[in-house]
Enzyme design. Structure first.
Site, PDB file in Angstrom:
ATOM      1  N   THR A 115       0.705  -1.120   0.052  1.00 38.17           N
ATOM      2  CA  THR A 115      -0.286  -0.427   0.233  1.00 38.17           C
ATOM      3  C   THR A 115       1.155   1.455  -0.004  1.00 38.17           C
ATOM      4  O   THR A 115       2.291   1.446   0.694  1.00 38.17           O
ATOM      5  CB  THR A 115      -0.809  -0.401   1.598  1.00 38.17           C
ATOM      6  N   ALA A 155      -0.026   5.747   4.508  1.00 34.35           N
ATOM      7  CA  ALA A 155       0.160   5.303   5.741  1.00 34.35           C
ATOM      8  C   ALA A 155      -0.653   5.223   6.364  1.00 34.35           C
ATOM      9  O   ALA A 155      -0.451   5.089   7.629  1.00 34.35           O
ATOM     10  CB  ALA A 155       0.977   6.681   5.486  1.00 34.35           C
ATOM     11  N   HIS A 156      -2.599   5.825   6.091  1.00 34.44           N
ATOM     12  CA  HIS A 156      -3.857   5.434   7.004  1.00 34.44           C
ATOM     13  C   HIS A 156      -3.534   4.598   6.981  1.00 34.44           C
ATOM     14  O   HIS A 156      -3.787   3.140   7.990  1.00 34.44           O
ATOM     15  CB  HIS A 156      -4.598   6.024   6.980  1.00 34.44           C
ATOM     16  N   ASP A 197      -7.783  -3.477  -1.212  1.00 36.50           N
ATOM     17  CA  ASP A 197      -8.416  -2.865  -2.373  1.00 36.50           C
ATOM     18  C   ASP A 197     -10.057  -2.464  -1.786  1.00 36.50           C
ATOM     19  O   ASP A 197     -10.774  -3.365  -1.324  1.00 36.50           O
ATOM     20  CB  ASP A 197      -8.905  -3.137  -3.620  1.00 36.50           C
ATOM     21  N   PHE A 214      -9.233   8.375   7.610  1.00 31.33           N
ATOM     22  CA  PHE A 214      -9.100   9.233   6.062  1.00 31.33           C
ATOM     23  C   PHE A 214     -10.272   9.256   5.670  1.00 31.33           C
ATOM     24  O   PHE A 214     -10.919   8.145   5.871  1.00 31.33           O
ATOM     25  CB  PHE A 214      -7.916   8.761   5.760  1.00 31.33           C
ATOM     26  N   GLY A 215     -10.429   9.426   4.077  1.00 34.18           N
ATOM     27  CA  GLY A 215     -11.063   9.491   3.212  1.00 34.18           C
ATOM     28  C   GLY A 215     -12.387   9.544   3.841  1.00 34.18           C
ATOM     29  O   GLY A 215     -12.929  10.573   4.031  1.00 34.18           O
ATOM     30  N   TYR A 216     -13.425   8.036   3.211  1.00 31.68           N
ATOM     31  CA  TYR A 216     -14.980   9.148   3.954  1.00 31.68           C
ATOM     32  C   TYR A 216     -15.300   8.615   5.117  1.00 31.68           C
ATOM     33  O   TYR A 216     -16.138   9.021   5.224  1.00 31.68           O
ATOM     34  CB  TYR A 216     -15.950   8.158   2.892  1.00 31.68           C
ATOM     35  N   ASP A 217     -14.060   8.697   5.763  1.00 32.26           N
ATOM     36  CA  ASP A 217     -14.414   8.775   7.471  1.00 32.26           C
ATOM     37  C   ASP A 217     -15.541   9.677   7.991  1.00 32.26           C
ATOM     38  O   ASP A 217     -16.289   9.121   9.180  1.00 32.26           O
ATOM     39  CB  ASP A 217     -13.294   8.295   8.205  1.00 32.26           C
TER      40      ASP A 217
HETATM   41  P1  ITT Z   1      -3.363   1.890  -2.015  1.00 29.48           P
HETATM   42  O1  ITT Z   1      -3.988   1.624  -3.381  1.00 29.48           O
HETATM   43  O2  ITT Z   1      -1.951   2.431  -2.089  1.00 29.48           O
HETATM   44  O3  ITT Z   1      -3.616   0.626  -0.368  1.00 29.48           O
HETATM   45  P2  ITT Z   1      -5.688   3.569  -1.861  1.00 29.48           P
HETATM   46  O4  ITT Z   1      -5.971   5.449  -0.706  1.00 29.48           O
HETATM   47  O5  ITT Z   1      -5.630   4.021  -3.550  1.00 29.48           O
HETATM   48  O6  ITT Z   1      -4.905   3.374  -1.137  1.00 29.48           O
HETATM   49  P3  ITT Z   1      -7.840   1.967  -1.933  1.00 29.48           P
HETATM   50  O7  ITT Z   1      -7.829   2.072  -3.400  1.00 29.48           O
HETATM   51  O8  ITT Z   1      -8.467   0.658  -0.979  1.00 29.48           O
HETATM   52  O9  ITT Z   1      -7.027   2.506  -1.235  1.00 29.48           O
HETATM   53  O10 ITT Z   1      -8.870   2.851  -1.496  1.00 29.48           O
HETATM   54  C1  ITT Z   1      -9.610   3.533  -2.446  1.00 29.48           C
HETATM   55  C2  ITT Z   1     -10.544   4.063  -1.534  1.00 29.48           C
HETATM   56  O11 ITT Z   1     -11.602   4.378  -0.828  1.00 29.48           O
HETATM   57  C3  ITT Z   1      -9.685   5.753  -0.682  1.00 29.48           C
HETATM   58  O12 ITT Z   1      -8.556   6.416  -1.547  1.00 29.48           O
HETATM   59  C4  ITT Z   1     -10.284   6.223   0.486  1.00 29.48           C
HETATM   60  O13 ITT Z   1     -10.474   7.331  -0.580  1.00 29.48           O
HETATM   61  C5  ITT Z   1     -10.952   5.905   0.657  1.00 29.48           C
HETATM   62  N1  ITT Z   1     -10.736   4.715   1.781  1.00 29.48           N
HETATM   63  C6  ITT Z   1     -10.055   3.613   1.775  1.00 29.48           C
HETATM   64  N2  ITT Z   1     -10.648   2.917   3.091  1.00 29.48           N
HETATM   65  C7  ITT Z   1     -11.509   3.829   3.405  1.00 29.48           C
HETATM   66  C8  ITT Z   1     -12.003   3.943   5.104  1.00 29.48           C
HETATM   67  O14 ITT Z   1     -11.113   2.795   6.191  1.00 29.48           O
HETATM   68  N3  ITT Z   1     -12.382   4.977   5.622  1.00 29.48           N
HETATM   69  C9  ITT Z   1     -12.329   5.913   4.245  1.00 29.48           C
HETATM   70  N4  ITT Z   1     -12.054   5.516   3.094  1.00 29.48           N
HETATM   71  C10 ITT Z   1     -11.863   4.651   3.057  1.00 29.48           C
END
Ligand code: ITT
Length: 194
Positions: free
Chosen positions: A8, A11-12, A69, A149-152
């Protein structure tokens, strides 16, 4: 301590998964393996992307590794953003833009149900294995919290009133998609004595 590569660049994710694994395993990063480029994620499914990332690293290192993923699948949007979760609003990983677009697309929807789904692909002794974890919840009307992070900040898991971003890392891991998928991975690794 046993070591395994986690494929991956996020970092989160690395921090979350290492916390679940504790002292039993040390996660080896891509940088430590000399892989600094972005790994392609061009498959049409979470399973396909997880396998694509794990195979990429296994081909280059010959070592045991896993990748995850994850997608946020929203009922009223027919499962979107799903496999497109990282690049929902833009080409990059722009969390703020993704959250803003999600809120706009749900503005007139009363059904706010959604779930996160994580698929982990493990390559162990050259054999491929898949593990899945899922958490159900709803998309809030507005963002809250600064953790995760992300949609959390928009995701409120079932049975709770606070978003994942308002929870401690331990509380999120205990019920999250990734926490559950990693628990299955660990159970498997223990059984195979790896
Ligand atoms: P790697 O492919 O390098 O592992 P990535 O950030 O691209 O990292 P993913 O493709 O698995 O990871 O995730 C797609 C998106 O989904 C990510 O950019 C976040 O916006 C969201 N996401 C993934 N896991 C999450 C979580 O635990 N909480 C909130 N949003 C999440």
């Amino acid at each position: 301590m046993k070591q395994i590569i986690f494929a991956t660049n996020n970092a989160h994710k690395l921090g979350e998964v290492q916390a679940v694994l504790g002292d039993e395993f040390r996660l080896v990063t891509l940088a430590e393996c000399g892989i600094t480029e972005d790994i392609p994620e061009t498959a049409a499914t979470l399973e396909g992307n997880a396998l694509q990332k794990a195979r990429y690293v296994h081909e280059r290192t010959g070592r045991d590794c896993f990748a995850d993923d994850t997608g946020l699948e929203v009922d009223a949007l027919g499962g979107e953003p799903g496999v497109h979760s990282a690049r929902y609003a833009t080409d990059g990983h722009d969390f703020a833009a993704n959250n803003a677009l999600l809120l706009r697309n749900l503005a007139d929807k009363s059904d706010r149900r959604a779930h996160f789904r994580t698929v982990i692909a493990l390559i162990l002794d050259g054999e491929e294995h898949l593990f899945e974890g899922r958490v159900d919840g709803v998309i809030a009307e507005q963002m809250s919290g600064a953790g995760g992070f992300g949609y959390d900040p928009l995701f409120v898991p079932e049975g709770h009133t606070e978003s994942f971003a308002e929870m401690s890392a331990e509380a999120k891991n205990a019920i999250s998609h990734r926490g559950r998928a990693v628990a299955r991975l660990v159970e498997f690794l223990r059984k195979t004595d790896k």
